[in-house]
Scaffold this motif. Structure first.
Motif, PDB file in Angstrom:
ATOM      1  N   LEU A   6       0.828  -1.199   0.000  1.00  0.00           N
ATOM      2  CA  LEU A   6       0.000   0.000   0.000  1.00  0.00           C
ATOM      3  C   LEU A   6       0.866   1.254   0.000  1.00  0.00           C
ATOM      4  O   LEU A   6       0.611   2.194  -0.775  1.00  0.00           O
ATOM      5  N   GLU A   7       1.874   1.286   0.861  1.00  0.00           N
ATOM      6  CA  GLU A   7       2.742   2.472   0.942  1.00  0.00           C
ATOM      7  C   GLU A   7       3.452   2.713  -0.385  1.00  0.00           C
ATOM      8  O   GLU A   7       3.621   3.862  -0.807  1.00  0.00           O
ATOM      9  N   HIS A   8       3.869   1.639  -1.055  1.00  0.00           N
ATOM     10  CA  HIS A   8       4.508   1.776  -2.367  1.00  0.00           C
ATOM     11  C   HIS A   8       3.528   2.383  -3.369  1.00  0.00           C
ATOM     12  O   HIS A   8       3.889   3.299  -4.135  1.00  0.00           O
ATOM     13  N   LEU A   9       2.311   1.891  -3.369  1.00  0.00           N
ATOM     14  CA  LEU A   9       1.286   2.441  -4.283  1.00  0.00           C
ATOM     15  C   LEU A   9       0.988   3.898  -3.964  1.00  0.00           C
ATOM     16  O   LEU A   9       0.828   4.732  -4.868  1.00  0.00           O
ATOM     17  N   MET A  10       0.911   4.212  -2.701  1.00  0.00           N
ATOM     18  CA  MET A  10       0.611   5.586  -2.304  1.00  0.00           C
ATOM     19  C   MET A  10       1.721   6.550  -2.752  1.00  0.00           C
ATOM     20  O   MET A  10       1.450   7.652  -3.217  1.00  0.00           O
ATOM     21  N   ARG A  11       2.974   6.109  -2.607  1.00  0.00           N
ATOM     22  CA  ARG A  11       4.089   6.965  -3.056  1.00  0.00           C
ATOM     23  C   ARG A  11       4.019   7.203  -4.559  1.00  0.00           C
ATOM     24  O   ARG A  11       4.197   8.329  -5.038  1.00  0.00           O
ATOM     25  N   ASN A  12       3.751   6.139  -5.312  1.00  0.00           N
ATOM     26  CA  ASN A  12       3.646   6.284  -6.769  1.00  0.00           C
ATOM     27  C   ASN A  12       2.412   7.085  -7.176  1.00  0.00           C
ATOM     28  O   ASN A  12       2.394   7.745  -8.217  1.00  0.00           O
ATOM     29  N   LEU A  13       1.381   7.006  -6.339  1.00  0.00           N
ATOM     30  CA  LEU A  13       0.152   7.763  -6.618  1.00  0.00           C
ATOM     31  C   LEU A  13       0.412   9.262  -6.540  1.00  0.00           C
ATOM     32  O   LEU A  13      -0.230  10.060  -7.233  1.00  0.00           O
ATOM     33  N   ALA A  14       1.350   9.650  -5.717  1.00  0.00           N
ATOM     34  CA  ALA A  14       1.663  11.069  -5.541  1.00  0.00           C
ATOM     35  C   ALA A  14       2.593  11.604  -6.621  1.00  0.00           C
ATOM     36  O   ALA A  14       2.823  12.817  -6.700  1.00  0.00           O
ATOM     37  N   ILE A  15       3.118  10.707  -7.462  1.00  0.00           N
ATOM     38  CA  ILE A  15       4.036  11.121  -8.541  1.00  0.00           C
ATOM     39  C   ILE A  15       3.256  11.210  -9.843  1.00  0.00           C
ATOM     40  O   ILE A  15       2.579  10.242 -10.230  1.00  0.00           O
ATOM     41  N   LYS A  16       3.370  12.321 -10.514  1.00  0.00           N
ATOM     42  CA  LYS A  16       2.564  12.560 -11.706  1.00  0.00           C
ATOM     43  C   LYS A  16       2.763  11.483 -12.759  1.00  0.00           C
ATOM     44  O   LYS A  16       1.797  11.005 -13.372  1.00  0.00           O
ATOM     45  N   GLU A  17       4.015  11.080 -12.996  1.00  0.00           N
ATOM     46  CA  GLU A  17       4.312  10.146 -14.077  1.00  0.00           C
ATOM     47  C   GLU A  17       3.759   8.739 -13.806  1.00  0.00           C
ATOM     48  O   GLU A  17       3.468   7.985 -14.751  1.00  0.00           O
ATOM     49  N   THR A  18       3.655   8.361 -12.569  1.00  0.00           N
ATOM     50  CA  THR A  18       3.176   7.008 -12.236  1.00  0.00           C
ATOM     51  C   THR A  18       1.756   6.995 -11.669  1.00  0.00           C
ATOM     52  O   THR A  18       1.259   5.944 -11.262  1.00  0.00           O
ATOM     53  N   ARG A  19       1.124   8.164 -11.655  1.00  0.00           N
ATOM     54  CA  ARG A  19      -0.173   8.314 -10.962  1.00  0.00           C
ATOM     55  C   ARG A  19      -1.274   7.453 -11.583  1.00  0.00           C
ATOM     56  O   ARG A  19      -1.975   6.715 -10.878  1.00  0.00           O
ATOM     57  N   THR A  20      -1.416   7.523 -12.883  1.00  0.00           N
ATOM     58  CA  THR A  20      -2.525   6.818 -13.518  1.00  0.00           C
ATOM     59  C   THR A  20      -2.410   5.316 -13.350  1.00  0.00           C
ATOM     60  O   THR A  20      -3.378   4.631 -12.984  1.00  0.00           O
ATOM     61  N   ASN A  21      -1.205   4.770 -13.606  1.00  0.00           N
ATOM     62  CA  ASN A  21      -1.009   3.326 -13.458  1.00  0.00           C
ATOM     63  C   ASN A  21      -1.215   2.877 -12.016  1.00  0.00           C
ATOM     64  O   ASN A  21      -1.806   1.824 -11.748  1.00  0.00           O
TER      65      ASN A  21
END
Length: 489
Positions: A6-21
């Motif tokens: 979950l924490e990994h997904l949340m970090r990527n969710l906050a990054i524009k380039e990886t947000r959608t995926n």
């Protein structure tokens, strides 16, 4: 999904380039999320960073992820973690995040889950003043949530504090409060500061604001307490002085329609009280029934229909406005013929209200006599040829209006007799040739035919034909069989 995932997904969710995926991946894993993981997600700083930067489509996906689970985990009411999430959203500096919190509160309310009084107060404080807000969602949530806590001083203070904003925001407060008062008129005194603000806005030199406020205050007329309040502050006279008696100007025309509707609503909702105490207001409606201004004329027709919708209204018009009603009815066929299609339906609806049996009220002999006298005065006939002509019109909205008029008329015994006196009307009504053009028209026509089939005054051969149509159904189609002869013979 565990906490580290979950924490990994949340970090990527906050990054524009990886947000959608990351958002798509989170949604795909939603079924594996337990309540502890879900609550950890709601507290994540990365989630709020995402919400602050996400676009509208991403917010929509996020709302499915967050609020569907909220309804699953907290079906019987809010838990502290979802309450804190709402609080962080509603107090966030970005309005888009406030919107997201409002959307979640609405989801909970619509599914009968509880949101806390604190959440309601935050919606009042932070969402009511927002320009870019889902207004319907906002008003619906507040109207549903406010009544149980409406009398709380903190709630009233929040409502009053929002009145410092511009006229658009103030009108939202007025609409919320007046809608609550419709359901809970006992709160009238508690709401007096908000109502006094609305009355102050009504006196300002801003026709658009005046028009909006008057329209909102009309809601108070739905209850005896609200009517008494309106009468107690002498608003019926003030409306006449400020908006009806003045010379018509391009600006006043914004307010005059709502002023007429204000009176007509009072006559419709509280006919016995209003027509007895303020009979002259109906004269103001008749004064606008002139082709010189088609827009005001259409409004006047709407209002006259409202006045004449009830039994008391019909009797009042017959006893106190006899000459004006006669003139109106005699001029109606010519006006209907010459008017544009934009107004035709509204004019027909006015006559439908005048011919109706008084809504839920029982049809007494006096009302039947009045409606028959009005119809004969209007058409100079004892048949429904005028209605039949309207029914022949190919436009669905006019055809529907004519069917509604027919339905109102045949509620009366004289109307059933007039229907039978109209040559070929039964045949035209039973024809299915045009039923496929509009489903709503076809269904309503079926309902009218079903009503006619139960009328005891019609000849047996007429009712038999009507009953055959009813038995076949609204959308019956005749089967056509073609026989091909071998050899071309």
């Amino acid at each position: 999904m565990d906490v580290s995932q979950l924490e990994h997904l949340m970090r990527n969710l906050a990054i524009k380039e990886t947000r959608t995926n990351s958002l798509d991946l989170l949604e795909s894993k939603l079924s594996d999320v337990n309540q502890d993981i879900y609550e950890t997600m709601l507290c994540s700083e990365s989630l709020f960073k995402f919400l602050a930067e996400a676009d509208a489509d991403q917010h929509t996906t996020a709302s499915r992820i967050i609020y569907d689970k909220a309804l699953e985990f907290f079906p019987n009411g809010s838990a502290s973690v979802i309450d804190r999430f709402f609080e962080r959203c509603l107090t966030h500096p970005k309005n888009s995040v406030k919107q997201f919190g409002l959307r979640g509160a609405a989801a909970m309310v619509y599914h009968s889950a509880t949101i806390t009084p604190n959440t309601v107060e935050l919606i009042i404080q932070h969402c009511l003043p927002m320009k870019e807000v889902y207004v319907d969602t906002l008003l619906n949530v507040l109207v549903k949530c406010l009544p149980p806590i409406f009398t709380e001083p903190t709630v009233q203070n929040k409502l009053v504090s929002v009145l410092q904003f511009d006229e658009t925001v103030r009108c939202r407060v007025y609409e919320v409060v007046c809608t609550v008062l419709e359901q809970h008129p006992a709160y009238m005194q508690i709401a007096s500061p908000v109502l006094e603000s609305a009355l102050a806005d009504l006196d300002k030199d801003d026709v658009l604001l005046q028009s909006s406020v008057l329209q909102i205050l009309t809601q108070l007329l739905t209850t005896k307490e609200g009517f008494d309040y309106i009468e107690g502050i002498d608003l019926f006279r003030k409306v006449y002085v400020n908006f009806v008696s003045v010379k018509v100007t391009p600006f006043v025309r914004f307010v005059l329609p709502n002023a007429l509707k204000f009176y007509a609503s009072a006559a419709l909702i509280q006919p016995s009280l209003f027509l007895q105490r303020h009979p002259a207001t109906v004269d103001f409606i008749f004064d606008q029934i002139t082709p010189e201004d088609p827009m005001l004329m259409a409004i006047a027709y709407d209002c006259l229909g409202m006045v004449g919708s009830t039994n008391e209204g019909k009797i009042f018009l017959s006893d106190n406005q006899k000459l004006k009603m006669e003139q109106f009815l005699k001029e109606f066929p010519g006006i209907l013929h010459s008017t544009t299609d934009v107004y035709k339906v509204r004019f027909i609806e006015c006559i439908t209200c005048l011919m109706s049996g008084g809504g839920s009220e029982s049809i007494d002999n006096r009302v039947t006599c009045i409606t028959q006298e009005w119809y004969e005065s209007m058409t100079e006939s004892k048949d429904l040829e005028m209605v039949q002509t309207l029914f022949k019109n190919p436009f669905p909205d006019i055809k529907m209006a004519s069917l509604k008029l027919l339905s109102a008329i045949v509620d009366h015994r004289w109307g059933q007799q007039f229907f039978q006196n109209t040559a070929c009307f039964t045949e035209q009504l039973l024809s299915r040739r045009l039923d496929t053009l509009n489903v709503n028209v076809a269904q309503f026509k079926y309902d009218v035919i079903k009503k006619l089939s139960l009328c005891p005054t019609l000849e047996p051969f007429v009712t038999d034909a009507l009953k055959q149509y009813v038995t076949a159904g609204a959308f019956h189609r005749e089967a056509h069989v073609e026989v091909v002869i071998e050899g071309g013979q």
